[in-house]
Design a protein around this motif. Structure first.
Motif, PDB file in Angstrom:
ATOM      1  N   HIS A 156     -34.485  17.783  55.400  1.00 38.77           N
ATOM      2  CA  HIS A 156     -34.786  17.624  53.987  1.00 38.77           C
ATOM      3  C   HIS A 156     -34.145  18.770  53.205  1.00 38.77           C
ATOM      4  O   HIS A 156     -34.369  19.950  53.506  1.00 38.77           O
ATOM      5  CB  HIS A 156     -36.299  17.625  53.740  1.00 38.77           C
ATOM      6  CG  HIS A 156     -37.010  16.447  54.326  1.00 38.77           C
ATOM      7  ND1 HIS A 156     -37.367  15.351  53.585  1.00 38.77           N
ATOM      8  CD2 HIS A 156     -37.420  16.191  55.598  1.00 38.77           C
ATOM      9  CE1 HIS A 156     -37.972  14.462  54.349  1.00 38.77           C
ATOM     10  NE2 HIS A 156     -38.024  14.945  55.581  1.00 38.77           N
TER      11      HIS A 156
ATOM     12  N   GLU B  46     -33.719  15.541  48.019  1.00 40.80           N
ATOM     13  CA  GLU B  46     -34.668  15.307  46.928  1.00 40.80           C
ATOM     14  C   GLU B  46     -34.218  16.110  45.705  1.00 40.80           C
ATOM     15  O   GLU B  46     -34.154  17.331  45.748  1.00 40.80           O
ATOM     16  CB  GLU B  46     -36.074  15.726  47.344  1.00 40.80           C
ATOM     17  CG  GLU B  46     -36.590  14.971  48.567  1.00 40.80           C
ATOM     18  CD  GLU B  46     -37.966  15.433  48.989  1.00 40.80           C
ATOM     19  OE1 GLU B  46     -38.618  16.139  48.195  1.00 40.80           O
ATOM     20  OE2 GLU B  46     -38.380  15.096  50.106  1.00 40.80           O
TER      21      GLU B  46
ATOM     22  N   ARG C 292     -42.059   9.694  48.642  1.00 40.95           N
ATOM     23  CA  ARG C 292     -40.784  10.337  48.346  1.00 40.95           C
ATOM     24  C   ARG C 292     -40.619  10.620  46.857  1.00 40.95           C
ATOM     25  O   ARG C 292     -40.180  11.697  46.469  1.00 40.95           O
ATOM     26  CB  ARG C 292     -39.642   9.455  48.847  1.00 40.95           C
ATOM     27  CG  ARG C 292     -38.250  10.051  48.611  1.00 40.95           C
ATOM     28  CD  ARG C 292     -37.160   9.172  49.204  1.00 40.95           C
ATOM     29  NE  ARG C 292     -37.085   7.872  48.543  1.00 40.95           N
ATOM     30  CZ  ARG C 292     -37.483   6.719  49.077  1.00 40.95           C
ATOM     31  NH1 ARG C 292     -38.014   6.705  50.296  1.00 40.95           N
ATOM     32  NH2 ARG C 292     -37.381   5.579  48.418  1.00 40.95           N
TER      33      ARG C 292
END
Length: 906
Positions: free
Chosen positions: A494, A525, A700
């Protein structure tokens, strides 16, 4: 026409006299304008006058000005600003926000020079109004404005505390704090007793319980507190300093300004800034109060045949006009003899408001009055008292003039300690805990604190300058500072980017991306709202390289329009992209992927080819057969919101970037059935794919945005303001219809939105338990029963056959039999939608059922107690699914009227 000349609004005249004839080629004569004074304006002006009189004297006392100056400013604010200003219902006068500035000017330059500074500030306001820059004042951060007001409030409270204790305040906050111990030691018991009585009445009067309390609370608490303390002081014979109003012949007027030029310029700028910002923000707040009053169910009377009174002709529409019928014409919803509806209050013209405030300050300063600004307390009282035009503000100014000329002997009985206690309470209220929580939630508490402390210890202009500098520095820091982190969880790498992604962050972004090994799944992200071209190319190049080495990349975050790469799909045959447009500030959809044309990649074509399901919530999509349910999340500031004006909450800046994925079933297609039959027995059920994908998208995209808010709610507990009782139908998404979010609504759903009558024979206590918990424990302020079109429960009631088997569904539906009996009762006028009759028997029963269930609610003991105490309101609502249109039950009637978008000021 010069931009300095405010436009004059011509009010319509409904005179019944015939039109006068004129020559064919000559201009028509100007229509005769008749002055009309509405009864609502008269009652509102009296309410505002009763608040303004003691506050004007108290603010004059706090500034050290002659007490007549407060009355002059109140009268000029009502007459001049009320007539020329751009906000019809804003009340102007001496404001507590100007107390510290004015007191400092009087201490430095004397009273006559302070009046001259007020005149010059008015001229500066006229210049700003001519330049039409009023809206630029709204660009000031709310943290700075509220911090300025809080600093002023602290300064006022500390200074007036000395008068409350029987002493004299010093010239600064620091000096007042240092002198406070000596003042406490030398306290005067009589002054403290009068001040304590004033504060007690201010605190307790608005909380009087019962029906008698509702009547008594119509008298302003400020008037009751000062009058009560004055009466007690007179009866007890306390020897206290009292109000002294010398004859108007000796009243000091403005003189030529004397003092250093730079100091005078700074003083003029300070008065101009504080007056302008407070007045303009007050005008915007008044517009919101007027809009919420127009949209509330209690804002107008029922528009049915039983209505009476002047407001009976108006429907519940915010504009007060009759709703259109099916053929587009306006339907008459009131008897012919009803009076015309009250006029619509126009939105504020901020540039004209600035011109009106400037003219008022010129007149007030010239006549020896205090500086003038819009006053929130008086303006809100004016709106809530039902004022419909600027006549209420002007009449309140006339009443102040009458009081200043005829009531001087009565006013001179008021003890100064009582006025000081009143102003001290106003100062304390200027430090709002609600504003502190709001700026903390938006990470601006440092700006708020620095502005407050700067105003307290340095002065208003210096404190505001510090706040602006810190706010600009904070904005630049947030724009330039980007936090990039990398971690690995369960084999997935991530990379999270928090902040704006510009070329300045590209080196750190590149380092973080190269920490991801080849051939592994990765999630990037992006928690920001801006990305420049350099960052975009870096991400795109890395994504191509990573996927070429066998890895997968998935992009997420709060930017719903971001398209760096196609999302990862669990199965190879699910290679279509899903890009439905948002319905609301959060996105609630499920694409029918088979309808997307592979050759067409434009967003417009994708959205046009993607049907939004409006069925019953069951069916098949491209992959599965199942049932869809919709749930919503809202990451805006969660506060108590009114159902009628909940769109004000959805305009919050935080909510604009929220995405929410839910499941709404698509249409039944042959391809869908084929895929379902080809599914292997070892594959998980198709509904599991939907559920997992929806939960994954929530974790998410949405969970990072709402986690802080939900953590706060988990810590503080739920405090919803409303109980929303509606049907279990999957097409009714309560959070979407009401633009609400976590903590707003306490929702009870069942088949048919039924409320069983209380009693042992009801056979069901779940709804009664929820009602009792909501009213007695959560202390909700309103309960809404919401029915909808095409309700299956109502169809089952209509088609029920006597003697059929008593299944659990039929046993439950017996609670709807009173609705069926009410509809069949010809002696009762039927429930209906304004402007048209019910489409069929099912819709008629749906409308009748809402009215009947409200009667059932009143039979519950907890609801009855709350209604009698005035702590609860009941509302009826009908939602037409096919039209996406909500209707509200008007007042206590049986007519459901349209809910239209409220015109919220910018």
């Amino acid at each position: 026409m010069s931009a300095c000349v405010p436009t004059r609004t011509t009010e319509p005249s409904d005179s019944a006299t015939p039109e006068r004839l004129h020559q064919p080629h000559s201009p028509p004569p100007a229509p005769r304008r008749r002055f009309r004074l509405a009864g609502a304006d008269v009652s509102a002006s009296i309410a505002v006058f009763l608040i303004a009189l003691p506050l004007s004297l108290g603010i004059a006392l706090a500034t050290g000005a002659p007490l007549q100056a407060g009355l002059v400013a109140a009268a000029v604010g009502g007459l001049v600003a009320g007539r020329l200003g751009g906000s019809a219902l804003q009340v102007s006068g001496p404001a507590a926000g100007l107390t510290v500035v004015t007191a400092d000017l009087i201490h430095r330059y004397g009273w006559r020079t302070t009046c001259a500074i007020t005149v010059l500030a008015g001229l500066a306001q006229l210049g700003l109004g001519c330049l039409r820059v009023a809206r630029t004042a709204l660009a000031v951060s709310p943290a700075i404005v509220h911090g300025m007001l809080a600093g002023i409030g602290v300064t006022i409270a500390v200074a007036q505390l000395h008068i409350v204790l029987g002493g004299t305040p010093q010239s600064s906050v620091l000096a007042n704090l240092l002198a406070l111990p000596a003042q406490v030691a030398a306290v005067r018991p009589a002054a403290l007793a009068v001040s304590s009585l004033t504060l007690a009445l201010l605190l307790l009067w608005p909380r009087l319980p019962g029906r008698a309390g509702r009547v008594l609370r119509k008298v302003p608490a400020a008037l009751v507190a000062v009058s009560g303390a004055t009466a007690v002081a007179a009866l007890a014979g306390f020897a206290l300093p009292r109000v002294e109003l010398p004859s108007w012949g000796s009243h000091a007027l403005a003189g030529l300004p004397e003092g250093p030029a730079l100091g005078l310029v700074a003083a003029v700028l300070t008065i101009t800034l504080v007056c302008s910002v407070q007045s303009l923000l007050g005008a915007v707040a008044v517009d919101k109060l007027v809009a919420s009053r127009a949209a509330s169910p209690g804002g107008t009377e029922p528009a049915d045949d039983t209505a009476s009174g002047p407001a009976a002709a108006a429907t519940a529409s915010p504009t007060g006009t009759a709703p259109p019928t099916a053929n587009g014409s306006a339907a008459a919803t009131a008897p012919p003899a009803a009076s015309p509806s009250p006029p619509r209050v126009p939105r504020s013209d901020l540039d004209r408001e600035l011109l009106g405030q400037g003219a008022a300050n010129i007149v007030s300063g010239a006549l020896g009055g205090l500086p003038i600004a819009g006053v929130a307390v008086r303006s809100s009282a004016n709106v809530r008292a039902g004022a419909v035009s600027r006549n209420s503000t002007m009449l309140h100014g006339v009443l102040v003039v009458v009081a200043a000329l005829l009531m001087v002997p009565i006013l001179e009985f008021i003890p100064l300690a009582s006025l000081a206690a009143l102003v001290m309470a106003v100062g304390i209220q200027m430090v709002s805990l609600h504003h502190i929580r709001t700026v903390t939630r938006h990470r601006e508490v440092l700006v708020y604190a620095v502005t407050t402390l700067g105003v307290v210890f340095l002065g208003v202009l210096q404190g505001v300058a510090l706040g602006i500098a810190l706010a600009v520095a904070t904005a630049l820091h947030r724009l330039a500072h980007t936090r990039i982190t990398h971690d690995e969880r369960e084999g997935v790498h991530h990379v999270r980017v928090r902040g704006q992604l510009t070329f300045l962050a590209v080196p750190r972004l590149s380092r973080a991306l190269h920490l991801v090994p080849h051939g592994v799944p990765a999630v990037v992200e992006l928690d920001g709202s801006f990305m420049d071209h350099a960052a975009y190319e870096t991400l795109q190049d890395w994504q191509k390289t990573h996927t070429a080495h066998g890895g997968t990349v998935e992009f997420g975050g709060r930017r719903p329009g971001l398209r760096i790469a196609e999302p990862v799909i669990p199965h190879a045959d699910e290679d279509a992209d899903c890009r439905c447009g948002p319905w609301t500030p959060w996105r609630n959809h499920q694409c029918d992927l088979t309808s997307l044309a592979p050759a067409d990649t434009s967003d417009t074509a994708r959205r046009a080819d993607t049907p939004l399901a409006t069925g019953t919530g069951t069916g098949t999509d491209a992959h599965s057969t199942g049932t869809g349910t919709g749930t919503g999340t809202h990451a805006a500031s969660v506060e108590s919101t009114d159902l009628i004006s909940a769109d004000a909450q959805s305009s919050d800046a935080q909510s604009a970037d929220i995405t929410h994925v839910a499941h709404v079933a698509g249409e039944d297609t042959d391809e869908g059935r084929t895929r379902d039959t080809d599914r292997k027995e070892t594959d998980p059920p198709p509904t599991t794919h939907q559920l997992v994908r929806g939960i994954s998208a929530f974790q998410r995209n949405t969970a990072p945005l709402v986690r802080d808010e939900l953590e706060r709610l988990a810590r503080e507990g739920q405090r919803p303001s409303q109980l929303f009782l509606t049907c279990a139908d999957s097409r009714l998404v309560t959070s979407m219809i009401t633009s609400s979010g976590p903590g707003d609504l306490f929702v009870v759903r069942n088949v048919g939105n039924l409320v069983p009558l209380p009693g042992e024979d009801s056979g069901d206590d779940s709804v009664a338990a929820a009602i009792e918990y909501a009213v007695d424990v959560l202390e909700v302020r309103s309960i809404t029963v919401c029915g909808h079109s095409g309700c299956g429960a109502m169809q089952a009631l209509l088609n029920a056959e006597p003697g059929a088997a008593h299944t659990p569904l039929k046993r439950w539906l017996r609670h709807g039999l009173p609705s069926l009996e009410r509809m069949a009762d010809d002696s009762r006028p039927p429930a209906r939608i304004a402007g048209r009759a019910a489409a069929d028997a099912v819709e008629q029963l749906c409308l009748t059922n809402v009215v009947q269930q409200l009667d059932h609610l009143r039979a519950h003991a907890s609801v009855d107690r709350a209604l009698r105490a005035g702590a609860l309101e009941l509302h009826g609502m009908y939602f037409h699914v096919g039209e996406a249109q909500a209707y509200l039950l008007t007042g206590a009637g049986r007519v459901f009227d349209h809910v239209r978008p409220v015109d919220v000021p910018a």
